[in-house]
Design a protein around this motif. Structure first.
Motif, PDB file in Angstrom:
ATOM      1  N   LEU A  76      32.979  37.814  42.831  1.00 58.95           N
ATOM      2  CA  LEU A  76      32.154  36.883  42.047  1.00 58.95           C
ATOM      3  C   LEU A  76      33.060  35.841  41.420  1.00 58.95           C
ATOM      4  O   LEU A  76      34.015  36.183  40.722  1.00 58.95           O
ATOM      5  N   VAL A  77      32.779  34.598  41.712  1.00 60.59           N
ATOM      6  CA  VAL A  77      33.579  33.492  41.170  1.00 60.59           C
ATOM      7  C   VAL A  77      32.760  32.851  40.050  1.00 60.59           C
ATOM      8  O   VAL A  77      31.786  32.145  40.301  1.00 60.59           O
ATOM      9  N   PRO A 152      38.448  42.348  36.785  1.00 57.74           N
ATOM     10  CA  PRO A 152      38.354  40.972  36.293  1.00 57.74           C
ATOM     11  C   PRO A 152      39.655  40.278  36.629  1.00 57.74           C
ATOM     12  O   PRO A 152      40.719  40.883  36.520  1.00 57.74           O
ATOM     13  N   MET A 153      39.601  39.027  37.055  1.00 59.08           N
ATOM     14  CA  MET A 153      40.824  38.368  37.509  1.00 59.08           C
ATOM     15  C   MET A 153      40.911  36.920  37.041  1.00 59.08           C
ATOM     16  O   MET A 153      40.051  36.094  37.357  1.00 59.08           O
ATOM     17  N   GLY A 154      42.011  36.672  36.317  1.00 56.30           N
ATOM     18  CA  GLY A 154      42.284  35.299  35.895  1.00 56.30           C
ATOM     19  C   GLY A 154      43.457  34.706  36.657  1.00 56.30           C
ATOM     20  O   GLY A 154      43.749  33.516  36.530  1.00 56.30           O
ATOM     21  N   PRO A 173      35.749  26.732  38.440  1.00 58.56           N
ATOM     22  CA  PRO A 173      36.053  28.162  38.437  1.00 58.56           C
ATOM     23  C   PRO A 173      36.828  28.554  37.177  1.00 58.56           C
ATOM     24  O   PRO A 173      37.794  27.889  36.805  1.00 58.56           O
ATOM     25  N   VAL A 174      36.390  29.640  36.537  1.00 57.33           N
ATOM     26  CA  VAL A 174      36.983  30.087  35.267  1.00 57.33           C
ATOM     27  C   VAL A 174      37.633  31.462  35.418  1.00 57.33           C
ATOM     28  O   VAL A 174      38.744  31.687  34.959  1.00 57.33           O
ATOM     29  N   VAL A 175      36.926  32.371  36.030  1.00 57.70           N
ATOM     30  CA  VAL A 175      37.435  33.745  36.156  1.00 57.70           C
ATOM     31  C   VAL A 175      36.730  34.402  37.346  1.00 57.70           C
ATOM     32  O   VAL A 175      35.642  33.975  37.743  1.00 57.70           O
ATOM     33  N   LEU A 176      37.377  35.427  37.902  1.00 62.97           N
ATOM     34  CA  LEU A 176      36.814  36.136  39.057  1.00 62.97           C
ATOM     35  C   LEU A 176      36.459  37.560  38.658  1.00 62.97           C
ATOM     36  O   LEU A 176      37.039  38.104  37.708  1.00 62.97           O
ATOM     37  N   CYS A 177      35.547  38.148  39.420  1.00 65.14           N
ATOM     38  CA  CYS A 177      35.328  39.588  39.270  1.00 65.14           C
ATOM     39  C   CYS A 177      35.152  40.169  40.670  1.00 65.14           C
ATOM     40  O   CYS A 177      34.187  39.851  41.363  1.00 65.14           O
ATOM     41  N   ALA A 178      36.137  40.978  41.068  1.00 67.06           N
ATOM     42  CA  ALA A 178      36.043  41.673  42.358  1.00 67.06           C
ATOM     43  C   ALA A 178      35.277  42.973  42.122  1.00 67.06           C
ATOM     44  O   ALA A 178      35.549  43.696  41.161  1.00 67.06           O
TER      45      ALA A 178
END
Ligand SMILES: Cc1cc2nc3c(=O)[nH]c(=O)nc-3n(C[C@H](O)[C@H](O)[C@H](O)COP(=O)(O)O)c2cc1C
Length: 199
Positions: A76-77, A152-154, A173-178
């Motif tokens: 999720l971006v 969670p990925m920054g 894009p601010v943060v990712l969630c795999a």
């Protein structure tokens, strides 16, 4: 699962096993995210869902080669939607539908529009970022509540993502969630002691 156990047991997965999440479970998770609270209920987010292997591979170099991106089920971006004015109109429509009088609502809308109208582009981004991290928290805890794992990925390059995903300029894009199923084990949890956190 008790909420306390969800919070204590979820962890930032470093490697997923590649299994895909079924659509029904994904749908429930997306609703958990969608129902996140935000200031003035503006919901200043757009969330790109990436599941295709080819796209994930393209994103890997823009994510410091972190293997969560290619081994997860869905990435999720979380993007900031910096077009705030149309969101005010939508939030206001929502308030009218929920039964508030049009006069009350129009005063409220004018107040919000004056507030966001005074913001610099940087302040708009900061505003959206704050709200997005609440949705991110719902994503990681919501995933655990559904038997899923997450990270969670920054650590990624927003410009590289915007290009690779052909994002419109207003979605940043601010943060990712795999999300997926972990192939690693939870490391011991460490947090600052209570007395260092609360005063
Ligand atoms: C905003 C944010 C960005 C993060 N970025 C990354 C990242 O790029 N890669 C990664 O492996 N973990 C990342 N993490 C996970 C944190 O390192 C992790 O949550 C923290 O060390 C606590 O561990 P735990 O989540 O397993 O309890 C990020 C977490 C947050 C909240």
């Amino acid at each position: 699962m008790e909420f306390r156990d969800i919070v204590m047991q979820r962890y930032a997965v470093k490697l997923f096993d590649g299994r895909m999440i079924d659509e029904q479970t994904l749908f429930v998770l997306l609703d958990i995210i969608r129902y996140s609270p935000s200031a003035f209920n503006l919901q200043p987010w757009k969330i790109k869902i990436v599941s295709a292997s080819k796209i994930k591979k393209n994103l890997l170099p823009h994510t410091n080669n972190q293997p969560q991106v290619t081994t997860c089920s869905h990435l999720l971006v979380f993007c900031a939607n910096t077009e705030l004015e149309p969101l005010v109109d939508k939030a206001v429509e929502g308030l009218v539908k929920s039964g508030l009088s049009p006069e009350t609502v129009s005063q409220y809308a004018a107040m919000i529009k004056a507030y966001i109208g005074s913001m610099t582009p940087e302040q708009r981004m900061a505003f959206a970022r704050e709200q997005i991290h609440i949705a991110l928290a719902n994503a990681i805890n919501g995933a655990k509540s559904l038997g899923l794992d997450s990270c969670p990925m920054g650590g990624f390059d927003p410009a590289g993502y915007a290009e690779a995903l052909f994002l419109p300029e207003e979605y940043v894009p601010v943060v990712l969630c795999a999300i997926g199923y972990a192939a690693d084990k939870a490391p011991p949890k460490w947090r600052l002691p209570r007395e260092e956190v609360f005063f």
